[in-house]
Design an enzyme around this catalytic site. Structure first.
Site, short mmCIF file in Angstrom:
data_model
loop_
_atom_site.label_atom_id
_atom_site.label_comp_id
_atom_site.label_asym_id
_atom_site.label_seq_id
_atom_site.Cartn_x
_atom_site.Cartn_y
_atom_site.Cartn_z
N CYS A 1 0.75 -7.59 11.76
CA CYS A 1 0.88 -7.44 13.34
C CYS A 1 0.19 -8.75 13.94
O CYS A 1 -0.18 -8.91 15.15
CB CYS A 1 0.64 -6.24 14.05
SG CYS A 1 1.77 -5.03 13.59
N ARG B 1 0.87 -1.23 0.14
CA ARG B 1 -0.12 0.13 -0.06
C ARG B 1 0.89 1.35 0.08
O ARG B 1 2.06 1.33 0.84
CB ARG B 1 -1.01 -0.02 1.13
CG ARG B 1 -2.05 -0.89 1.15
CD ARG B 1 -2.68 -0.99 2.28
NE ARG B 1 -2.32 -1.31 3.38
CZ ARG B 1 -1.79 -0.55 4.55
NH1 ARG B 1 -1.73 0.72 4.54
NH2 ARG B 1 -1.13 -1.05 5.42
N ASP C 1 -9.26 -9.94 8.39
CA ASP C 1 -8.95 -8.73 8.42
C ASP C 1 -9.75 -7.49 8.68
O ASP C 1 -9.50 -6.38 8.91
CB ASP C 1 -8.28 -8.56 6.73
CG ASP C 1 -7.34 -7.47 6.81
OD1 ASP C 1 -6.38 -7.35 7.52
OD2 ASP C 1 -7.59 -6.53 5.54
N ARG D 1 2.38 -12.41 -0.39
CA ARG D 1 1.23 -12.55 0.18
C ARG D 1 0.48 -14.02 -0.56
O ARG D 1 0.79 -14.10 -1.73
CB ARG D 1 -0.18 -11.55 -0.15
CG ARG D 1 0.32 -10.14 0.57
CD ARG D 1 -0.63 -9.79 1.61
NE ARG D 1 0.16 -8.61 2.53
CZ ARG D 1 -0.58 -8.30 3.63
NH1 ARG D 1 -1.73 -8.92 3.98
NH2 ARG D 1 0.10 -7.27 4.31
N HIS E 1 -10.70 -2.50 11.23
CA HIS E 1 -9.48 -3.48 10.57
C HIS E 1 -9.23 -4.46 11.51
O HIS E 1 -8.38 -4.63 12.27
CB HIS E 1 -8.29 -2.53 10.63
CG HIS E 1 -7.24 -3.19 9.89
ND1 HIS E 1 -5.74 -2.84 10.05
CD2 HIS E 1 -6.99 -4.33 8.88
CE1 HIS E 1 -4.97 -3.43 9.17
NE2 HIS E 1 -5.71 -4.43 8.55
N SER F 1 -1.26 -3.58 10.15
CA SER F 1 -1.24 -4.37 9.12
C SER F 1 0.36 -5.31 9.44
O SER F 1 1.30 -4.62 9.97
CB SER F 1 -0.75 -3.67 7.98
OG SER F 1 -2.05 -3.04 7.50
N TYR G 1 -1.37 -3.71 -6.98
CA TYR G 1 -1.22 -4.51 -5.71
C TYR G 1 -2.08 -4.33 -4.65
O TYR G 1 -2.47 -3.28 -4.39
CB TYR G 1 0.33 -4.36 -5.33
CG TYR G 1 0.72 -5.55 -4.39
CD1 TYR G 1 0.86 -6.72 -5.00
CD2 TYR G 1 1.09 -5.25 -3.10
CE1 TYR G 1 1.24 -7.72 -4.11
CE2 TYR G 1 1.47 -6.27 -2.52
CZ TYR G 1 1.51 -7.42 -2.94
OH TYR G 1 2.00 -8.55 -1.86
N LYS H 1 -9.53 -2.30 1.49
CA LYS H 1 -9.32 -1.24 2.30
C LYS H 1 -10.08 -0.22 1.96
O LYS H 1 -10.76 0.57 2.69
CB LYS H 1 -7.83 -1.13 2.31
CG LYS H 1 -6.97 -2.28 2.98
CD LYS H 1 -7.65 -2.51 4.27
CE LYS H 1 -7.03 -3.61 5.23
NZ LYS H 1 -5.67 -4.34 4.79
#
Ligand code: GTP
Ligand code: SPV
Ligand code: MN
Length: 603
Positions: A271, A79, A294, A386, A247, A269, A218, A227
């Site tokens: 974590c 991001r 998420d 990912r 989130h 993110s 991406y 998001k």
């Protein structure tokens, strides 16, 4: 209407006037070679993946059925927060944590960029639905994109195609999401495996409920249902309608006695959300099932409790560190195939590999498409590489994950990645204190966004890059949610940190499956069964209250993980003050009161 002869434009499988006119308008601006309306069928997936293989974007995996390896352009890996904008009409509605530009100015810049930007490419129209299709009011969107990678990723991550379009009727509301790679092809020009543009914009128009994205292919930059829609736009809708878009993972925890609790947890993110959502408890008799990893949308149910729905249909999980030891359920999910792997390493026998997977094979192709052998310094996989895989392939997905009503949340966990200061777990005194813990949450930055890694920053409710309006108004909205309900029915709030370290840099807490011990304490607190010490920052487990049976860790180390060090917290106070000053006048006075009370307790 200009009569534009773009093949496919008139083969629309809908009569929805607003959708039809928007698609035509975009086609006229971006001038693609053809328009394709996506139906989400398996034939379409077949066609798209074959196209991506022949374009050199995808490599089919021999070891995982219907799965593909893919490497992005090395510049397009995460991001881009500095290129992300909330273009509210009034800058005060975007606030000091977001980039802002007047909507008209942004539209003018981006319209110039979009003009002719799909030349030589196909324009795909993807109707999609975030959350269950059978919701009373389905949350619809349409992404227009010139990226086949986006089409196949959206098939995994959302409910899309004909089944979503069926819910549009002729007048359903939807969020228009326009995406372009910004890489037109001139006649005869050879395409590259990962087209993108150095100029990037990820732009949101919250009043119009509209998203424009340009230049990146991406993740959260390009899969606009994720998001952009489900957090930035949805958080603004939630503010207006009285609910929360967060989130957060959602998990179901069943105790040995068969008692069920649902827990939501917000970590920034990279974590630990996906890992916690799929956790395999190490304590006997406890069971975890997954509802989401998420994003959670939380609304009040008729009984006054907060119910969570996962708007997504897939996992877009951090690959490095994922392994049979740390996250066996993620491994089982991807073993079932039908998955995409981006920016990991490729093995010679057609499988994937990444850091944290144990012994590497003798030769790998890295995400940068270079040869690699054990001992080479370079990472084989990008830290933000990912896997993208369907939720329903996860062996521990809870059966109720598609229930449009959602599941009632007993506890909300906030957490971050902190080497020091923040104990393994603490409990807020009440909702308002819980909002304070969330609003002042801090974490070290990760590779999930471009920029420096490992820098401590405030990341309120793990939403810093995702709040679609003013952060101060967002804090007030959280406080108001607590006032709307019977306080006894609100989720209890906890603050966790799996990442505290000792002087040598080692983790003080083993994490992963052992985090079930913390979940057990959380549930026992809610049920009034577990003891805690009252500290300046909240309630922390007593030495006996945390179940450590069978844990191969020195109890003194656990004590260090749980310690509340007043000096460390006194050093934290100016950082919180600075943070509140940055938010400014809109910091709710109740949160300023919480800060004053914390200072007083710290002495
Ligand atoms: P996003 O998808 O970016 O929102 O990330 P996420 O919050 O889902 O994070 P994820 O679960 O993918 O974990 C990110 C990284 O943290 C991975 O490399 C994990 O291996 C690591 N991690 C997760 N849980 C733990 C834990 O309990 N302890 C330690 N030490 N590391 C963890
Ligand atoms: C995150 O960064 O929090 C992610 C990955 O979950 S992305 O889809 O890129 O936002
Ligand atoms: Mn995330």
């Amino acid at each position: 209407m200009t009569a534009l002869a773009v093949p496919g434009l008139d083969q629309a499988p809908t009569n929805h006037p607003r959708l039809l006119s928007w698609v035509r308008e975009v086609a006229e601006l971006t001038t693609p070679e053809r328009v394709v309306w996506c139906d989400g069928s398996d034939e379409e997936w077949q066609r798209m993946t074959e196209h991506l293989v022949s374009a050199g974007t995808f490599v089919p995996l021999k070891k995982k059925q219907n799965s593909f390896w893919c490497a992005s352009d090395p510049s397009d890996v995460a991001r881009v927060e500095e290129r992300t904008f909330i273009c509210s009409v009034d800058p005060a509605d975007s606030g000091p944590t977001n980039n802002w530009m007047p909507p008209a100015e942004m539209k003018s810049i981006m319209t110039d960029l979009y003009r002719g930007c799909m030349r030589g490419r196909t324009m795909y129209v993807i109707p999609f639905c975030m959350g269950p299709l059978d919701a009373e009011k389905p949350m619809l969107g349409v992404e227009i994109t010139d990226s086949e990678y986006v089409v196949v990723s959206m098939k995994i991550m959302t409910r899309m195609g004909a089944k979503a379009l069926a819910r549009f009727g002729e007048d359903a509301d939807f969020v228009p999401c326009l995406h372009s790679l910004g890489a037109p092809l001139e006649p005869g020009q050879q395409d590259v495996p990962w087209p993108c543009n150095d100029t990037k914009y990820i732009t949101h128009f919250p009043e119009e409920r509209m998203i424009w994205s340009y230049g990146s292919g991406y993740g959260g930059n390009a899969l606009l249902g994720k998001k952009c829609y489900s957090l930035r736009i949805a958080s603004a809708i939630g503010r207006d309608e009285g609910w929360l878009a967060e989130h957060m993972l959602v998990l179901k925890l069943t105790s040995p006695e068969g008692k069920v609790h649902y827990i939501a947890a917000a970590f920034p993110s990279a974590c630990g959300k996906t890992n916690l959502a799929m956790l395999e408890p190490t304590i006997p008799g406890w069971k975890v099932e997954t509802l989401g990893d998420d994003i959670a949308w939380m609304r009040f149910g008729e009984d006054g409790r907060l119910y969570a729905v996962n708007p997504e249909n897939g996992f877009f999980g951090v690959a490095p560190g994922t392994d049979w030891k740390t996250n066996p359920n993620a491994m089982r999910t991807i073993e079932r195939g039908n998955s995409l792997f981006t920016n990991v390493a490729l093995t010679d026998d057609g499988d994937i590999w990444w850091e944290g997977m144990g012994e590497p094979p003798a030769h790998l192709t890295t995400w940068k498409k270079k040869d690699w052998a054990p001992g080479d310094e370079e990472l084989t996989s990008h830290p933000n590489s990912r896997y993208c895989t369907p939720i329903d392939q996860c062996p521990i997905t809870a059966p109720e994950w598609q229930d449009p009503k959602g599941v009632p949340i007993s506890a909300i966990l906030f957490g971050g990645r902190r080497k020091t200061t923040v104990p393994l777990v603490s409990e807020a005194r009440d909702w308002q204190h819980g909002v304070f813990l969330g609003a002042t949450l801090s974490s070290e930055t990760t590779a999930a966004a471009t920029g420096q890694v490992g820098v401590v920053r405030r990341d309120p409710m793990a939403m810093l890059p995702f709040i679609g309006y003013h952060a101060g108004d967002y804090f007030q909205h959280w406080i108001d949610m607590g006032k709307r309900a019977d306080a006894t029915k609100m989720p209890r709030v906890f603050y966790v940190n799996w990442f505290r370290r000792d002087a040598d840099g080692g983790f003080l807490w083993p994490g992963f499956g052992e985090n079930s011990r913390v979940l057990k304490w959380v549930i026992e607190r809610i049920e009034g069964k577990a003891a805690a010490n009252e500290t300046a920052i909240g309630h922390v487990p007593t030495a006996e209250a945390l179940d450590l049976s069978g844990l191969d860790v020195d109890p003194a180390t656990v004590d260090k993980a749980l310690a509340v060090d007043a000096d460390e917290w006194r050093a934290e106070v100016p950082l919180i003050e600075e943070w509140f000053d940055k938010i400014g006048d809109k910091v709710p006075s109740l949160l300023r009161d919480e800060l004053a009370a914390l200072k007083q307790r710290l002495g």
